[in-house]
Write a protein that holds these residues in place. Sequence first.
Motif, PDB file in Angstrom:
ATOM      1  N   ASP A 139     -11.172   5.210  36.552  1.00 34.91           N
ATOM      2  CA  ASP A 139     -12.072   4.066  36.374  1.00 34.91           C
ATOM      3  C   ASP A 139     -11.779   3.333  35.064  1.00 34.91           C
ATOM      4  OD1 ASP A 139     -13.338   4.623  38.758  1.00 34.91           O
ATOM      5  OD2 ASP A 139     -15.051   5.639  37.824  1.00 34.91           O
ATOM      6  N   TYR A 140     -11.532   4.094  34.006  1.00 30.95           N
ATOM      7  CA  TYR A 140     -11.206   3.481  32.711  1.00 30.95           C
ATOM      8  C   TYR A 140      -9.907   2.699  32.808  1.00 30.95           C
ATOM      9  CZ  TYR A 140      -9.373   3.045  28.015  1.00 30.95           C
ATOM     10  OH  TYR A 140      -8.819   2.545  26.869  1.00 30.95           O
ATOM     11  N   LYS A 141      -8.873   3.306  33.403  1.00 38.30           N
ATOM     12  CA  LYS A 141      -7.583   2.626  33.519  1.00 38.30           C
ATOM     13  C   LYS A 141      -7.700   1.364  34.372  1.00 38.30           C
ATOM     14  CE  LYS A 141      -4.436   6.451  32.674  1.00 38.30           C
ATOM     15  NZ  LYS A 141      -3.360   7.282  33.224  1.00 38.30           N
ATOM     16  N   ARG A 148      -6.552  -6.817  31.269  1.00 37.31           N
ATOM     17  CA  ARG A 148      -5.224  -7.366  30.941  1.00 37.31           C
ATOM     18  C   ARG A 148      -4.828  -8.460  31.929  1.00 37.31           C
ATOM     19  NH1 ARG A 148      -4.124  -1.908  29.714  1.00 37.31           N
ATOM     20  NH2 ARG A 148      -3.978  -1.633  27.483  1.00 37.31           N
ATOM     21  N   ASN A 149      -5.082  -8.216  33.219  1.00 39.97           N
ATOM     22  CA  ASN A 149      -4.727  -9.201  34.243  1.00 39.97           C
ATOM     23  C   ASN A 149      -5.531 -10.487  34.097  1.00 39.97           C
ATOM     24  OD1 ASN A 149      -2.840  -7.486  35.321  1.00 39.97           O
ATOM     25  ND2 ASN A 149      -4.163  -6.769  36.977  1.00 39.97           N
ATOM     26  N   ALA A 150      -6.726 -10.368  33.546  1.00 34.31           N
ATOM     27  CA  ALA A 150      -7.561 -11.551  33.334  1.00 34.31           C
ATOM     28  C   ALA A 150      -7.162 -12.276  32.054  1.00 34.31           C
ATOM     29  CB  ALA A 150      -9.035 -11.148  33.273  1.00 34.31           C
ATOM     30  N   ASP A 152      -7.718 -11.226  29.070  1.00 34.95           N
ATOM     31  CA  ASP A 152      -8.650 -10.926  27.983  1.00 34.95           C
ATOM     32  C   ASP A 152      -8.043  -9.874  27.074  1.00 34.95           C
ATOM     33  OD1 ASP A 152     -10.516 -12.627  29.081  1.00 34.95           O
ATOM     34  OD2 ASP A 152     -11.567 -11.038  30.168  1.00 34.95           O
ATOM     35  N   PRO A 153      -8.232 -10.019  25.772  1.00 32.10           N
ATOM     36  CA  PRO A 153      -7.756  -8.969  24.871  1.00 32.10           C
ATOM     37  C   PRO A 153      -8.592  -7.711  25.072  1.00 32.10           C
ATOM     38  CG  PRO A 153      -9.052 -10.569  23.651  1.00 32.10           C
ATOM     39  CD  PRO A 153      -8.903 -11.101  25.051  1.00 32.10           C
ATOM     40  N   VAL A 154      -7.966  -6.562  25.025  1.00 38.85           N
ATOM     41  CA  VAL A 154      -8.682  -5.304  25.189  1.00 38.85           C
ATOM     42  C   VAL A 154      -8.799  -4.652  23.817  1.00 38.85           C
ATOM     43  CG1 VAL A 154      -8.649  -3.039  26.265  1.00 38.85           C
ATOM     44  CG2 VAL A 154      -7.803  -5.014  27.515  1.00 38.85           C
ATOM     45  N   GLY A 155     -10.019  -4.386  23.421  1.00 39.60           N
ATOM     46  CA  GLY A 155     -10.247  -3.745  22.131  1.00 39.60           C
ATOM     47  C   GLY A 155     -11.483  -2.897  22.196  1.00 39.60           C
ATOM     48  N   ASP A 156     -11.757  -2.190  21.113  1.00 39.74           N
ATOM     49  CA  ASP A 156     -12.903  -1.287  21.097  1.00 39.74           C
ATOM     50  C   ASP A 156     -14.221  -2.015  21.184  1.00 39.74           C
ATOM     51  OD1 ASP A 156     -11.417   0.991  21.052  1.00 39.74           O
ATOM     52  OD2 ASP A 156     -11.474   1.210  18.865  1.00 39.74           O
ATOM     53  N   ASP A 157     -14.253  -3.306  20.793  1.00 42.15           N
ATOM     54  CA  ASP A 157     -15.508  -4.042  20.822  1.00 42.15           C
ATOM     55  C   ASP A 157     -15.770  -4.696  22.166  1.00 42.15           C
ATOM     56  OD1 ASP A 157     -15.942  -3.335  18.223  1.00 42.15           O
ATOM     57  OD2 ASP A 157     -15.054  -5.148  17.402  1.00 42.15           O
ATOM     58  N   ASP A 158     -14.778  -4.697  23.052  1.00 42.82           N
ATOM     59  CA  ASP A 158     -14.971  -5.303  24.366  1.00 42.82           C
ATOM     60  C   ASP A 158     -15.840  -4.390  25.213  1.00 42.82           C
ATOM     61  OD1 ASP A 158     -13.331  -7.444  23.769  1.00 42.82           O
ATOM     62  OD2 ASP A 158     -11.530  -6.377  24.400  1.00 42.82           O
ATOM     63  N   ARG A 159     -16.781  -4.971  25.891  1.00 41.13           N
ATOM     64  CA  ARG A 159     -17.667  -4.218  26.764  1.00 41.13           C
ATOM     65  C   ARG A 159     -17.541  -4.754  28.181  1.00 41.13           C
ATOM     66  NH1 ARG A 159     -20.062  -1.563  22.908  1.00 41.13           N
ATOM     67  NH2 ARG A 159     -21.102  -2.452  21.150  1.00 41.13           N
ATOM     68  N   PRO A 160     -17.536  -3.849  29.158  1.00 42.05           N
ATOM     69  CA  PRO A 160     -17.445  -4.340  30.521  1.00 42.05           C
ATOM     70  C   PRO A 160     -18.713  -5.083  30.916  1.00 42.05           C
ATOM     71  CG  PRO A 160     -17.828  -1.972  30.480  1.00 42.05           C
ATOM     72  CD  PRO A 160     -17.610  -2.415  29.064  1.00 42.05           C
ATOM     73  N   VAL A 161     -18.552  -6.034  31.796  1.00 45.24           N
ATOM     74  CA  VAL A 161     -19.707  -6.783  32.305  1.00 45.24           C
ATOM     75  C   VAL A 161     -20.260  -6.004  33.469  1.00 45.24           C
ATOM     76  CG1 VAL A 161     -20.477  -8.930  33.338  1.00 45.24           C
ATOM     77  CG2 VAL A 161     -18.718  -8.963  31.560  1.00 45.24           C
TER      78      VAL A 161
END
Length: 163
Positions: A139-141, A148-150, A152-161
């Motif tokens: 699920d995480y992967k 990434r496909n969208a 959007d930068p992926v970082g520790d502060d990003d939260r899933p919607v």
Amino acid sequence: MKYRFRKIKNPQKKDDQGKWYGAPVTGNRLNTRAVCKAVTRNTTVTPTELETGFNLVCDGIPDLLKQGDSVQLGSLGTLRLSHGSMGVENIEDFNTSMIKDLRVIFTPSKELMSAIKDGLTFENAGVVANGFTFASVTDYKNFEVTKRNAGDPVGDDDRPVIE
């Protein structure tokens, strides 16, 4: 025993991406009464008798520790007091107000550790990342790939919607 992956960065290394660690997942917090019921289930000792004895031991331990003694609790382990202190250049400058961080140290017995390790298995309970707990590594992967496909930068502060 369940664990979840957590990414921990080294604060000394600013550019470090961090490493994944398996962190324990704690279940229910059992109170004394629940523990006494569980351990007396197949005995002639009543939970109330055990709880009373346990409370008497707990009431007596502080005075024993204050005297500087270590307290062995059967095959459970040993309790002792420890502390840190501020340092001084001259020994005459030291006073007891410089003693800090008083704590009780519990050292489990070899018997307890052996009983815990005997037959212990570990189960992955997911991943904690991006401020969210994912049910599995898959699920995480999938979330990371979607981000990434969208573009959007992926970082520790990003939260899933979550909708």
